[in-house]
Design a protein around this motif. Structure first.
Motif, mmCIF file in Angstrom:
data_model
loop_
_atom_site.group_PDB
_atom_site.id
_atom_site.type_symbol
_atom_site.label_atom_id
_atom_site.label_comp_id
_atom_site.label_asym_id
_atom_site.label_seq_id
_atom_site.Cartn_x
_atom_site.Cartn_y
_atom_site.Cartn_z
ATOM 1 N N VAL A 1 -2.956 -5.288 -7.709
ATOM 2 C CA VAL A 1 -3.103 -6.437 -8.626
ATOM 3 C C VAL A 1 -4.440 -6.354 -9.362
ATOM 4 O O VAL A 1 -4.520 -6.608 -10.574
ATOM 5 N N GLN A 2 -5.501 -5.973 -8.665
ATOM 6 C CA GLN A 2 -6.811 -5.828 -9.304
ATOM 7 C C GLN A 2 -6.797 -4.750 -10.372
ATOM 8 O O GLN A 2 -7.367 -4.914 -11.456
ATOM 9 N N GLN A 3 -6.124 -3.621 -10.082
ATOM 10 C CA GLN A 3 -6.059 -2.530 -11.062
ATOM 11 C C GLN A 3 -5.226 -2.916 -12.277
ATOM 12 O O GLN A 3 -5.550 -2.534 -13.409
ATOM 13 N N GLU A 4 -4.138 -3.678 -12.059
ATOM 14 C CA GLU A 4 -3.299 -4.106 -13.185
ATOM 15 C C GLU A 4 -4.061 -5.058 -14.101
ATOM 16 O O GLU A 4 -3.881 -5.042 -15.316
ATOM 17 N N LYS A 5 -4.935 -5.896 -13.532
ATOM 18 C CA LYS A 5 -5.747 -6.795 -14.357
ATOM 19 C C LYS A 5 -6.713 -6.019 -15.240
ATOM 20 O O LYS A 5 -7.097 -6.482 -16.305
ATOM 21 N N LYS A 6 -7.128 -4.839 -14.775
ATOM 22 C CA LYS A 6 -8.033 -3.998 -15.559
ATOM 23 C C LYS A 6 -7.291 -3.124 -16.558
ATOM 24 O O LYS A 6 -7.900 -2.339 -17.273
ATOM 25 N N GLY A 7 -5.954 -3.239 -16.572
ATOM 26 C CA GLY A 7 -5.171 -2.457 -17.522
ATOM 27 C C GLY A 7 -4.790 -1.088 -17.025
ATOM 28 O O GLY A 7 -4.326 -0.246 -17.808
ATOM 29 N N LEU A 8 -4.980 -0.819 -15.736
ATOM 30 C CA LEU A 8 -4.651 0.489 -15.170
ATOM 31 C C LEU A 8 -3.201 0.511 -14.699
ATOM 32 O O LEU A 8 -2.635 -0.511 -14.316
ATOM 33 N N LYS A 9 -2.601 1.692 -14.707
ATOM 34 C CA LYS A 9 -1.233 1.847 -14.274
ATOM 35 C C LYS A 9 -1.189 2.005 -12.750
ATOM 36 O O LYS A 9 -2.023 2.692 -12.163
ATOM 37 N N THR A 10 -0.198 1.380 -12.125
ATOM 38 C CA THR A 10 -0.026 1.480 -10.673
ATOM 39 C C THR A 10 1.431 1.775 -10.361
ATOM 40 O O THR A 10 2.325 1.510 -11.174
ATOM 41 N N ARG A 11 1.661 2.314 -9.192
ATOM 42 C CA ARG A 11 3.024 2.581 -8.764
ATOM 43 C C ARG A 11 3.699 1.273 -8.349
ATOM 44 O O ARG A 11 3.055 0.387 -7.798
ATOM 45 N N PRO A 12 5.008 1.162 -8.577
ATOM 46 C CA PRO A 12 5.706 -0.086 -8.200
ATOM 47 C C PRO A 12 5.752 -0.261 -6.689
ATOM 48 O O PRO A 12 5.778 0.708 -5.931
ATOM 49 N N ASN A 13 5.788 -1.520 -6.261
ATOM 50 C CA ASN A 13 5.887 -1.821 -4.836
ATOM 51 C C ASN A 13 7.320 -1.619 -4.359
ATOM 52 O O ASN A 13 8.280 -2.034 -5.030
ATOM 53 N N THR A 14 7.473 -0.975 -3.210
ATOM 54 C CA THR A 14 8.779 -0.756 -2.589
ATOM 55 C C THR A 14 8.713 -1.155 -1.121
ATOM 56 O O THR A 14 7.663 -1.588 -0.626
ATOM 57 N N LYS A 15 9.824 -0.973 -0.417
ATOM 58 C CA LYS A 15 9.836 -1.290 1.012
ATOM 59 C C LYS A 15 8.995 -0.305 1.818
ATOM 60 O O LYS A 15 8.685 -0.549 2.986
ATOM 61 N N TYR A 16 8.627 0.819 1.180
ATOM 62 C CA TYR A 16 7.814 1.815 1.873
ATOM 63 C C TYR A 16 6.309 1.618 1.639
ATOM 64 O O TYR A 16 5.504 2.338 2.208
ATOM 65 N N THR A 17 5.950 0.661 0.762
ATOM 66 C CA THR A 17 4.541 0.409 0.489
ATOM 67 C C THR A 17 3.814 -0.034 1.754
ATOM 68 O O THR A 17 4.202 -1.017 2.388
ATOM 69 N N GLY A 18 2.763 0.669 2.112
ATOM 70 C CA GLY A 18 1.960 0.306 3.272
ATOM 71 C C GLY A 18 2.571 0.680 4.606
ATOM 72 O O GLY A 18 1.996 0.371 5.660
ATOM 73 N N ARG A 19 3.746 1.330 4.609
ATOM 74 C CA ARG A 19 4.379 1.687 5.885
ATOM 75 C C ARG A 19 3.694 2.938 6.454
ATOM 76 O O ARG A 19 3.483 3.924 5.756
ATOM 77 N N ARG A 20 3.378 2.867 7.698
ATOM 78 C CA ARG A 20 2.712 3.981 8.369
ATOM 79 C C ARG A 20 3.754 5.049 8.767
ATOM 80 O O ARG A 20 4.855 4.718 9.207
ATOM 81 N N ARG A 21 3.363 6.290 8.618
ATOM 82 C CA ARG A 21 4.253 7.383 9.008
ATOM 83 C C ARG A 21 4.253 7.537 10.532
ATOM 84 O O ARG A 21 3.258 7.310 11.208
#
Length: 320
Positions: free
Chosen positions: A296-316
């Protein structure tokens, strides 16, 4: 027709062709000259001595020529090289350099006895490049302007606010930089002839309170309108437009005064509890909540980010 800052960056709009058209437009030259004379009037420069003035967004040197006509010297800055070349061709005596005011003013502290700017600072509220953040540019500009002015000097900045929010944003960062002063609105009851002048004092405010021009602009020799306002269809703003400044707008003169002290924001009990709770609670690094917050912070600065999915933040899991 949209505002110029929504079409292209200033160095593109005022390229060689645009600068030539600008100088051939006699109506535009008359408007800019009258605005410059009004800004000099609000600056209250001494009549018996020559002052060194800073002309921010000097363009083709029309405002600088008005300063010279009053017996003052000036140094001008502008982002358009072609506009400066037009000023050189017009034999303007002042020194001028190509510079982006949003990156700060490149002068020594206390160098100038005053400053003026005509139809320029509203460009700081527009992001022409991916690395342009309007709030940062406004903060950098006003903090550097405060440094280069001697204590007690005045700066008069004429601009065309797009909205109430934009006007309040400009005044907020001027106050935060240490300036005192106020906003003067000429012909406040006229939609097309209304003009905004931000009158700033570098240091404590003097007893002098600038007065706005009132009455019908059609009955005055000082009537001037700009192309930027010809297409605007806005109603007369009420005093609530200047909410957040202290004190409020005077009904007769439409002059807003604000202090150079930071305003203390009073929070409700519920907001205080939420603020304290937010301070105590720390988000663990590399969790899903932490990663989403960073995006969210990067998007406010106009930077591109990867979309959030169910795998976001999931530990291997562990390797075989």
């Amino acid at each position: 027709m949209s505002r110029p800052e929504h079409i292209a960056p200033p160095e593109i709009i005022y390229n060689e062709e645009g600068a030539t058209k600008y100088m051939r437009n006699s109506r535009m030259k008359t408007i800019q000259t009258k605005l410059s004379m009004r800004a000099i009037e609000l600056a209250r420069l001494p009549e018996d001595e020559s002052c060194l003035m800073l002309d921010i967004g000097c363009g083709a040197g029309l405002s600088g020529g008005a300063l010279e006509a009053m017996g003052h010297r000036f140094i001008g800055t502008d982002i358009s090289k072609d506009m400066i070349n037009c000023a050189i061709q017009e034999d303007v005596d002042g020194d001028m350099l190509q510079h982006d005011m949003g990156t700060g003013l490149p002068f020594r502290p206390g160098s100038f006895d005053g400053a003026i700017s005509i139809s320029a600072i509203q460009w700081l509220c527009n992001a022409d490049r991916s690395n342009h953040i309007p709030k940062r540019r406004l903060k950098c500009f006003f903090s550097s302007l405060y440094k280069v002015l001697r204590r007690g000097a005045r700066a008069v900045l004429q601009y065309y606010p797009e909205s109430k929010h934009q006007s309040n944003l400009i005044v907020h960062f001027a106050t935060k930089a240490g300036f005192s002063g106020g906003l003067v609105v000429d012909y406040p009851h006229s939609t097309r002839a209304k003009k905004y002048f931000l009158v700033l004092f570098a240091g404590p405010q003097s007893d002098y309170i600038p007065k706005a021009k009132l009455g019908d602009p059609n009955d005055s020799d000082d009537e001037f309108m700009s192309d930027e306002e010809d297409e605007e269809d806005e109603e007369d703003e009420e005093d609530s437009e200047y909410e957040g400044m202290s004190p409020s707008v005077a009904e007769t003169a439409k002059t807003v005064d604000f202090n150079n002290k930071k305003r203390k924001v009073r929070l409700s009990e519920t907001a205080k509890r939420g603020k304290i709770r937010g301070k105590r609670r720390k988000v663990e690094k590399y969790t899903k909540e932490w990663i989403v917050g960073k995006k969210v912070q990067q998007e406010k600065k106009g930077l591109k980010t990867r979309p959030n999915t169910k795998y976001t933040g999931r530990r291997r899991g562990p390797k075989f």
